[in-house]
Design an enzyme around this catalytic site. Structure first.
Site, PDB file in Angstrom:
ATOM      1  N   ASN A 465       0.835  -1.191   0.000  1.00 49.62           N
ATOM      2  CA  ASN A 465       0.000   0.000   0.000  1.00 49.62           C
ATOM      3  C   ASN A 465       0.883   1.260   0.000  1.00 49.62           C
ATOM      4  O   ASN A 465       2.112   1.149   0.072  1.00 49.62           O
ATOM      5  CB  ASN A 465      -0.924  -0.024   1.223  1.00 49.62           C
ATOM      6  CG  ASN A 465      -0.162   0.203   2.509  1.00 49.62           C
ATOM      7  OD1 ASN A 465       0.954  -0.291   2.687  1.00 49.62           O
ATOM      8  ND2 ASN A 465      -0.742   0.946   3.418  1.00 49.62           N
ATOM      9  N   CYS A 467       1.877   3.404   2.133  1.00 49.40           N
ATOM     10  CA  CYS A 467       2.833   3.629   3.221  1.00 49.40           C
ATOM     11  C   CYS A 467       3.741   2.442   3.470  1.00 49.40           C
ATOM     12  O   CYS A 467       4.579   2.477   4.375  1.00 49.40           O
ATOM     13  CB  CYS A 467       2.094   4.016   4.491  1.00 49.40           C
ATOM     14  SG  CYS A 467       1.383   5.655   4.400  1.00 49.40           S
ATOM     15  N   GLU A 469       3.339  -0.665   4.615  1.00 43.88           N
ATOM     16  CA  GLU A 469       3.224  -1.651   5.698  1.00 43.88           C
ATOM     17  C   GLU A 469       2.267  -2.792   5.403  1.00 43.88           C
ATOM     18  O   GLU A 469       2.294  -3.813   6.094  1.00 43.88           O
ATOM     19  CB  GLU A 469       2.804  -0.958   7.008  1.00 43.88           C
ATOM     20  CG  GLU A 469       1.328  -0.677   7.160  1.00 43.88           C
ATOM     21  CD  GLU A 469       0.830   0.493   6.340  1.00 43.88           C
ATOM     22  OE1 GLU A 469      -0.379   0.754   6.363  1.00 43.88           O
ATOM     23  OE2 GLU A 469       1.656   1.139   5.680  1.00 43.88           O
TER      24      GLU A 469
END
Length: 848
Positions: A465, A467, A469
């Site tokens: 995704n 970010c 994570e």
């Protein structure tokens, strides 16, 4: 440190005062322990340590009330007047002064809250949240009319979310649900949910038109799967007659974990549940093949996702490199970076239409021929401004780097080696760019896929995704929420702190079910995403408030003692989330892709499971339960950004240390100090909290380490982000990663004078410790960095350092660090690997 067993405080005797009149005129039960609590809070603020004395004084207050209000109902103000009188008469003038000041402050806060919420009174939910939290709720989530006036309260917001998330529970009731899917498919019946707006309920909770839309959507899905025992007409008739009213306790449970600030779902669920969009997933991943049709389909589908308020991740490594042969036109390919620019431009256009600007993660494999161009694509912030970028480090890279052998670059069109690059040059260029401008990040392919449950049948995961994570296959979504671990700090009757593991267990069980319900009730933007979400059923239960929790427990973030607690904490949450996932599998059914995973083989998706010596819980028993009954969720734990939701909860973000104990926030009308709540509590208990302390800490960049009058033991515990070495940031990341299914959004902070060589050592440490990826940020590496943790001379020193290293223009790490927040105009900072507003919590990562 040994954690103290749970104890309760009980005042002696039974009060004759049984009721109290609140400020809004409501009469409620009188709770004597609240009187003792108020006195104790005032005493603690000036360094008091005798909790039993607070209870004795509270008994005197109650005796005074009983004499004065015999047969009457006192008001809240009457009780507070009595507290002041007793404190003064009993010779506790300093405590009385603290109580009076606190009372005045609370009156001012109530007034400010009413202004923020556009109300004449505040209710119990409003009281639970601080001013900053209410501002965030108002700016981002509470419904407004066309003129921008609030038409929803926080209580109504959390109610609509809880009602929406409870809807799936109705469909697993044995009266209507067949887990074996042996029912006939009932005839499809139309339903105009708008006609029934607020006309049916689950117990005392009314369903609005968007709740009812979700009810019909779930019925149709279960009916298609032959799992419904009754027709739609019969089901709706049962709903009308109140046959599901007992599920109001489920609504109350989900509501309570939110209003008590023990848990918050990710931003889309807060914004969309019970509202028109209905999408609770934060972000998605989409696959891109080496064809124009695939690229254009991905562009269109991403626009649809952005319109609904989600973010998107992609791996562009299947696209042939720039200049490669294109047989259909006998021309030359433009390469993945040029196609990324299309997605970047589309994001600029679509960002005006959704609830937030779309966020992107662009990835490229380390062995792609265009990898060097990719690494430097954002230099100077001249391109791809709406992208985070990360290099996926392929397994063969490390051996080539170790031996400094030429690293082969492979054309994805035909799988042939077309060039070589010095692995040392590539690695150092990646790290230099990260040193210079905080991008690209790196994701470690081999570590990610070593613990990927679906590797054998679905192939490797190569995408995350925005970010970084959430490790996902194409069309999988992020269904996320975070437990506020700081909420489980309690005091016993002696005023000693303990961590309530039992309550954390119960919260973990409830929140795992909450997130499983998100998958069912979600209004997905695309059918392919719905299908994949229901197949793997990945959810991501994470944490927030870790930094504040460690402050209170007296555990330094940057010590082995602190990391041992972090490991134990994440092991505990992961264990009980999986226990609940097994229970859900028994009640509701296993995830459809269970047979495509390694769970039936007795494996689990995190490194801690492979190290029996580190276990605190009976993992063997759990594995046997999974083998016997299956499991419902492909993942249960992920540590995602918590920008907005940690502000609502009033705690530090994610697993990060406290960024700064005190920092100066600059706004249009001036500036003021923001004080971390846990820091404030610790300093008040030590009798050190005053304006001088705040000024000194702010001038020391938010750190107490160089303040002479602060005791050494407090300095040892209250370490903030830049007190901690990059190596210790990574060790903390690795401690949480050992017990986390997916990955973790965290920023590894470096001081301004850190060298490229230092950063390289930290990257390699992260890989060797089993981290799945790394995001770094060197202080002042982005010229327009704005979180001012110092004033005066310290600020000038930062500017001098910046000038010495002759900065380039900002490269907008994590999308837009340094740009103004689109909601409150505060400049953005880097936190948890993503650009986030330090004032209102707005984040370009859709999960926060």
């Amino acid at each position: 440190m040994a954690l103290i067993e749970k104890q309760k405080t009980v005042l002696k005797g039974t009060s004759k005062i049984t009721k109290i009149k609140k400020r809004d005129g409501k009469v409620v039960d009188f709770n004597p322990s609240k009187v003792a609590g108020a006195i104790w809070k005032a005493a603690r603020s000036i360094g008091g340590q005798d909790k039993k004395l607070s209870e004795k004084l509270a008994e005197k207050v109650i005796e005074l009330l009983e004499r004065k209000f015999a047969g009457q109902i006192p008001s809240v103000e009457d009780v507070q007047d009595a507290v002041e009188k007793v404190l003064i008469e009993e010779g506790h003038a300093r405590t009385a002064k603290a109580f009076i000041l606190y009372r005045q402050q609370r009156a001012e806060i109530r007034k400010e809250k009413m202004q923020v919420l556009e109300k004449d009174t505040i209710d119990d939910v409003d009281k639970n949240f601080d001013i900053n939290a209410l501002r965030v709720l108002k700016a981002r989530y509470l419904r407004k009319d066309e003129k921008g006036h609030l038409i929803e309260t926080p209580k109504q917001l959390f109610t609509r979310i809880a009602v929406h998330d409870t809807i799936p529970d109705l469909f697993y009731d044995s009266k209507v649900f067949d887990n074996e899917a042996k029912q006939k498919t009932h005839e499809h019946e139309s339903f105009d949910y708008a006609d029934w707006d607020e006309k049916v309920s689950i117990g005392k909770y009314h369903l609005n038109r968007y709740h009812l839309e979700a009810v019909k959507r779930l019925y149709d899905r279960h009916n298609k799967n032959r799992q419904m025992k009754v027709s739609w007409k019969k089901f709706f008739d049962m709903l009308q007659k109140g046959e599901f009213k007992h599920y109001e306790k489920n609504i109350a449970e989900y509501y309570e974990v939110m209003v008590s600030k023990k848990f918050m779902p990710n931003t889309p669920a807060i914004a969309n549940f019970g509202n028109p969009l209905g999408m609770g997933s934060a972000c998605f991943v989409i696959g891109i093949e080496d064809s124009l049709d695939s690229i254009m389909d991905a562009l269109k589908n991403t626009a649809i996702v952005f319109k609904a308020g989600g973010g998107m991740g992609y791996n562009f490594s299947k696209l042939r490199p720039e200049g490669d042969f294109v047989s259909t036109t006998t021309g030359a390919a433009s390469g993945p970076i040029s196609f990324m620019s299309l997605f970047d431009k589309m994001t600029e256009v679509i960002k005006q239409g959704g609830i937030r600007r779309g966020a992107n993660m662009g990835m490229l494999n380390s062995n792609h021929p265009d990898v060097l161009k990719f690494v430097t694509a954002k230099t100077g912030n001249k391109a791809l401004r709406n992208f985070n970028i990360s290099v996926l480090i392929m397994p063969d890279f490390w051996e080539h780097l170790k031996n400094d052998n030429p690293y082969p670059l492979i054309n994805p069109r035909n799988g042939q080696i077309v060039d070589h690059i010095s692995p040392k040059l590539l690695w150092e260029r990646i790290i230099y760019q990260a040193w210079e401008s905080a991008e690209p990040g790196v994701i470690f392919y081999d570590t990610v896929n070593k613990y990927n449950p679906f590797l054998k049948h679905l192939g490797p995961i190569v995408t995350t995704n925005p970010c970084g994570e959430v490790l996902l296959y194409p069309n999988e979504p992020c269904n996320l929420g975070s437990i506020n671990v700081y909420a489980f700090i309690k005091e016993n009757e002696n005023g000693e702190l303990y961590f309530d593991w039992d309550e954390l267990k119960e919260t973990t069980l409830a929140c795992t079910k909450f997130l499983d319900n998100v998958i069912d009730v979600n209004k997905f933007p695309l059918k392919a995403i719905e299908d994949m979400s229901l197949a793997t059923r990945k959810v991501g239960l994470g944490v927030m408030g870790v930094g504040d929790l460690l402050f209170e427990l007296g555990l330094p973030y940057n010590t082995e003692e602190g990391r041992e607690f972090m490991e134990r904490l994440m092991e505990f949450i992961t264990y009980w989330s999986k226990v609940e996932s097994v229970e859900l599998a028994k009640e509701r059914g296993i995830m459809p892709y269970l047979s495509k995973s390694f769970y039936p083989e007795g494996r689990l998706p995190f490194a801690g499971f492979d190290d029996k010596a580190s276990w605190h819980l009976d993992w063997d028993k759990l594995v046997n339960e999974i083998k016997k009954h299956g499991i419902r969720n492909g993942y249960t734990t992920i540590i995602a950004p918590t920008g907005s939701i940690s502000m609502i909860a009033g705690v530090s973000s994610g697993m990060e240390p406290v960024f700064s104990s005190v920092f100066q926030k600059n706004v249009a009308v001036g500036s003021f100090y923001y004080v971390d709540p846990a820091f404030e509590r610790v300093m008040k208990r030590a009798g050190l909290h005053d304006e001088k302390l705040l000024e000194d800490v702010a001038n020391a960049s938010g750190s107490i380490q160089k303040i002479e009058y602060v005791p050494k033991e407090i300095k040892r515990v209250l370490t903030v982000a830049y007190d901690i070495t990059p190596e210790d940031h990574v060790r903390a990341l690795a401690a949480f990663q050992r017990w986390t299914d997916s990955s973790i959004s965290k920023t590894t902070n470096f001081p301004a004078d850190a060298t490229v060589e230092h950063m390289k050592k930290v990257y390699e440490l992260a890989y060797n410790l089993g981290c799945k990826g790394v995001t770094v940020f060197r202080d002042t590496s982005i010229k327009s960095q704005v979180l001012v943790t110092g004033t005066g001379k310290e600020k000038a020193k930062q500017e001098e350092v910046e000038a010495k290293i002759q900065m380039n223009a900002p490269s907008a790490a994590a999308v837009s660090v340094g740009e103004k927040c689109p909601e409150c105009s505060t400049k953005m900072v880097l936190s948890e690997g993503c650009a986030t507003c330090p004032s209102c919590g707005y984040s370009y990562c859709a999960v926060a």
